[in-house]
Write a protein that holds these residues in place. Structure first.
Motif, PDB file in Angstrom:
ATOM      1  N   ASP A 126      42.472  26.782  46.243  1.00  0.00           N
ATOM      2  CA  ASP A 126      42.093  27.349  44.948  1.00  0.00           C
ATOM      3  C   ASP A 126      41.819  28.840  45.137  1.00  0.00           C
ATOM      4  O   ASP A 126      40.660  29.260  45.251  1.00  0.00           O
ATOM      5  N   PRO A 127      42.849  29.673  45.183  1.00  0.00           N
ATOM      6  CA  PRO A 127      42.671  31.099  45.494  1.00  0.00           C
ATOM      7  C   PRO A 127      41.734  31.835  44.546  1.00  0.00           C
ATOM      8  O   PRO A 127      41.150  32.850  44.914  1.00  0.00           O
ATOM      9  N   GLY A 128      41.541  31.351  43.336  1.00  0.00           N
ATOM     10  CA  GLY A 128      40.668  32.026  42.382  1.00  0.00           C
ATOM     11  C   GLY A 128      39.237  31.536  42.377  1.00  0.00           C
ATOM     12  O   GLY A 128      38.460  31.908  41.493  1.00  0.00           O
ATOM     13  N   VAL A 129      38.865  30.730  43.360  1.00  0.00           N
ATOM     14  CA  VAL A 129      37.555  30.092  43.320  1.00  0.00           C
ATOM     15  C   VAL A 129      36.414  31.108  43.358  1.00  0.00           C
ATOM     16  O   VAL A 129      35.348  30.883  42.758  1.00  0.00           O
ATOM     17  N   GLU A 130      36.595  32.235  44.026  1.00  0.00           N
ATOM     18  CA  GLU A 130      35.499  33.200  44.138  1.00  0.00           C
ATOM     19  C   GLU A 130      35.139  33.822  42.789  1.00  0.00           C
ATOM     20  O   GLU A 130      34.034  34.343  42.621  1.00  0.00           O
ATOM     21  N   ARG A 131      36.038  33.750  41.812  1.00  0.00           N
ATOM     22  CA  ARG A 131      35.724  34.250  40.467  1.00  0.00           C
ATOM     23  C   ARG A 131      34.788  33.300  39.726  1.00  0.00           C
ATOM     24  O   ARG A 131      34.216  33.675  38.705  1.00  0.00           O
ATOM     25  N   ARG A 132      34.651  32.089  40.242  1.00  0.00           N
ATOM     26  CA  ARG A 132      33.793  31.095  39.596  1.00  0.00           C
ATOM     27  C   ARG A 132      32.515  30.855  40.411  1.00  0.00           C
ATOM     28  O   ARG A 132      32.027  29.729  40.496  1.00  0.00           O
ATOM     29  N   VAL A 133      32.009  31.917  41.001  1.00  0.00           N
ATOM     30  CA  VAL A 133      30.726  31.894  41.708  1.00  0.00           C
ATOM     31  C   VAL A 133      29.723  32.711  40.902  1.00  0.00           C
ATOM     32  O   VAL A 133      29.977  33.874  40.584  1.00  0.00           O
ATOM     33  N   LEU A 134      28.600  32.111  40.558  1.00  0.00           N
ATOM     34  CA  LEU A 134      27.555  32.796  39.787  1.00  0.00           C
ATOM     35  C   LEU A 134      26.283  32.834  40.628  1.00  0.00           C
ATOM     36  O   LEU A 134      25.818  31.788  41.103  1.00  0.00           O
ATOM     37  N   VAL A 135      25.750  34.028  40.811  1.00  0.00           N
ATOM     38  CA  VAL A 135      24.605  34.243  41.700  1.00  0.00           C
ATOM     39  C   VAL A 135      23.376  34.605  40.868  1.00  0.00           C
ATOM     40  O   VAL A 135      23.418  35.528  40.049  1.00  0.00           O
ATOM     41  N   GLY A 136      22.276  33.873  41.083  1.00  0.00           N
ATOM     42  CA  GLY A 136      21.048  34.141  40.337  1.00  0.00           C
ATOM     43  C   GLY A 136      19.819  33.797  41.135  1.00  0.00           C
ATOM     44  O   GLY A 136      19.462  34.497  42.071  1.00  0.00           O
ATOM     45  N   GLU A 137      19.192  32.656  40.824  1.00  0.00           N
ATOM     46  CA  GLU A 137      17.958  32.271  41.501  1.00  0.00           C
ATOM     47  C   GLU A 137      17.855  30.751  41.516  1.00  0.00           C
ATOM     48  O   GLU A 137      18.600  30.055  40.814  1.00  0.00           O
TER      49      GLU A 137
END
Length: 284
Positions: A144-155
């Motif tokens: 899934d080459p686009g997987v890093e676009r679906r990473v959300l960083v918060g808390e």
């Protein structure tokens, strides 16, 4: 013992495991909560050193910003880092195999037929959050080459899990981005927030979107549906940390060493599609 956030359900369980083992070998536990604040953490460490304690167990706030205070303390008394750690470590470390844990989650989701994943995590200044994210991306990058676009960083919070899921849903409502069919969350707090958001939007968990957590806190079974999550061996973690600290106290020149323990995947309702029945719960 110093922990970053006693309100996070994971840490009271860790504290209990450490205190139980410490008491069994005749040690008294003094506890400080750093409140996820590096300055407050450093102040607690200095005060504890001044009180001439025998040794320290710590789960740090920040893998980089906590290094100076941890090094200061480790130069003056035996110190074991547990679960979270600084870059370079203190010499004595006890933790769980984060890479294997994430790989277990992803293999399970693939077995259930899920193919498009998103990852919701806390800030990457936390060592375990960074390790889990790196394992997630490494596992999926080729398929899934686009997987890093679906990473959300918060808390680590329910509120962030809800907000991150809302953002994913809004992005998926457009023509350019397809909604993920599995949300991998870095802890149970985030996963509970994700489930709440999905249910409010009328999206069925797990038939339309799977959700997984991490830590197997009380929230995992209180959630509806109950969460598939990683169960860390907290009793073993506590025993290993206290045992390592006792040895370091008894042998001041003991060389650096690490203990990495395996975790298990507890499969519950939030990731098992109704057309693929399985016994619940089970562990992997």
């Amino acid at each position: 013992m110093v922990v970053p956030d006693i309100a996070n359900p994971f840490f009271p369980a860790v504290i209990k495991a450490v205190e139980t083992e410490a008491r069994s070998v005749g040690l008294t536990l003094l506890l400080c909560d750093s409140g996820n604040d590096v300055a407050q953490e450093a102040d607690a460490l200095r005060r504890l050193v001044d009180h001439q304690i025998d040794g320290m167990i710590i789960s740090v706030c920040d893998r980089i910003a906590s290094r100076q205070a941890v090094a200061f303390t480790a130069d003056r008394l035996p110190l074991v880092q547990i679960d979270r750690q600084t870059v370079g470590g203190s010499g004595y470390l006890v933790g769980v195999d984060q890479v294997d844990s994430v790989n277990r989650i992803l293999r399970h989701l693939r077995e259930q037929g899920y193919r498009r994943y998103a990852y919701i995590t806390a800030g990457l200044e936390i060592s375990t959050a960074r390790q889990r994210l790196e394992a997630f991306v490494a596992h999926l990058r080729s398929s899934d080459p686009g997987v890093e676009r679906r990473v959300l960083v918060g808390e680590f919070s329910i509120e962030w899990g809800y907000e991150a899921t809302r953002r994913l849903l809004e992005a998926g409502s457009g023509q350019d981005e397809q909604l993920p069919d599995a949300l991998v969350c870095a802890d149970d707090l985030i996963a509970v927030g994700a489930v709440q958001c999905l249910r409010q939007r009328g999206i069925r968990v797990p038939d339309e979107v799977a959700v997984t957590g991490f830590d197997d806190t009380v929230l995992a079974t209180a959630s509806r549906p109950q969460l598939t999550t990683v169960r860390q061996p907290l009793d073993l973690l506590g025993r290993a940390a206290v045992g390592l600290l006792r040895r370091a106290i008894q042998e001041p020149r003991m060389p650096a060493r690490s203990t990495v323990l395996p975790a298990e995947l507890v499969v519950r309702e939030s990731s098992v599609r109704s057309n693929l029945p399985a016994k619940l719960p089970r562990t992997m």
